[in-house]
Design an enzyme around this catalytic site. Structure first.
Site: not given
Length: 242
Positions: A43, A92, A122, A84, A217
């Site tokens: 972290g 971000t 992600a 942050d 597809h």
């Protein structure tokens, strides 16, 4: 992945692989064998040293983060903070969104709160992981009853190339309103795919609406609009399987 655990020991096995011993929040030790690699994510901490925040009376949180109200204003009315350093959602694009909201509040005199509903994210690992909305556990805690749709498969390009890599997808649905509460994926291109589904979840898409979409597809993304069968039903009287 073992969040909330503390590493105790890493031992090399005779075959060269690794055994890790970890301790959970209650101090119970767990031994996990046959690992190729072990990574510890420690972290981050807000970098506020030298800014003089405490000297001017800006309130800080337990981890040193700058405490702000819902409009990003600190305990000193003339000082604002985004990103942050406030330890809200440390991404971000979230900092950019917070900055845009703050600009409207200050420059345009349009008080605007940052909107944290359905923020996608992600992990660019191998395979990559992407998610938006509530996890199964969060949804069960908030809604009581949830329906879970899952799919695990080898994408066509992997079957053709012979790659053993699989893709996993999951939808978390509120059975009462049919609203999709969470969308999760592990597999190639998951971040690209999740960005599009984040729009749908942000707009409150239902499972029935997803079912009306025609898939592309061959693609992995089409699986999200072709999952018709509930994998499991979580009800408030039943514990969530982890």
């Amino acid at each position: 992945m073992h969040p909330g655990c503390v590493p105790v020991e890493v031992k090399k096995q005779e075959d060269g692989r690794l055994t890790i011993v970890i301790a959970d929040k209650d101090g119970n030790q767990i031994e996990i064998k046959d690992n190729d690699q072990v990574m510890m994510a420690t972290g981050r901490a807000p970098k506020i040293q030298g800014l003089g925040l405490e000297e001017v009376g800006v309130k800080l949180g337990k981890k040193g983060e700058v405490a702000v109200n819902e409009y990003s204003q600190t305990s000193v009315p003339s000082i604002w903070a985004v990103g942050d350093v406030t330890d809200r959602i440390n991404l971000t694009p979230v900092a950019l969104m917070e900055g845009m909201a703050l600009a409207k509040t200050i420059a345009l005199n349009q008080p605007t709160k940052p909107d944290y509903h359905c923020v996608p994210s992600a992990v660019f690992s191998n395979p990559p992981i992407a998610t938006v909305g509530l996890t199964e556990e969060q949804a069960a805690a908030q809604y009581g009853d949830v329906d879970i749709y899952t799919s695990s498969f080898r994408p066509m390009r992997n079957t053709i190339s012979g790659s053993p890599m699989r893709t996993f997808m999951k939808l978390v649905v509120d059975p009462k309103s049919d609203v999709v509460l969470g969308c999760h994926m592990v597999g190639d291109d998951s971040a690209e795919i999740m960005q599009g589904f984040a729009v749908a979840l942000k707009m409150g898409v239902t499972k029935a609406q997803l079912d009306t979409v025609v898939g592309i597809h061959p693609s992995a993304a089409e699986e999200f609009v072709t999952m018709r069968t509930v994998s499991r039903k979580v009800r408030k009287e039943q514990p969530v399987a982890v």
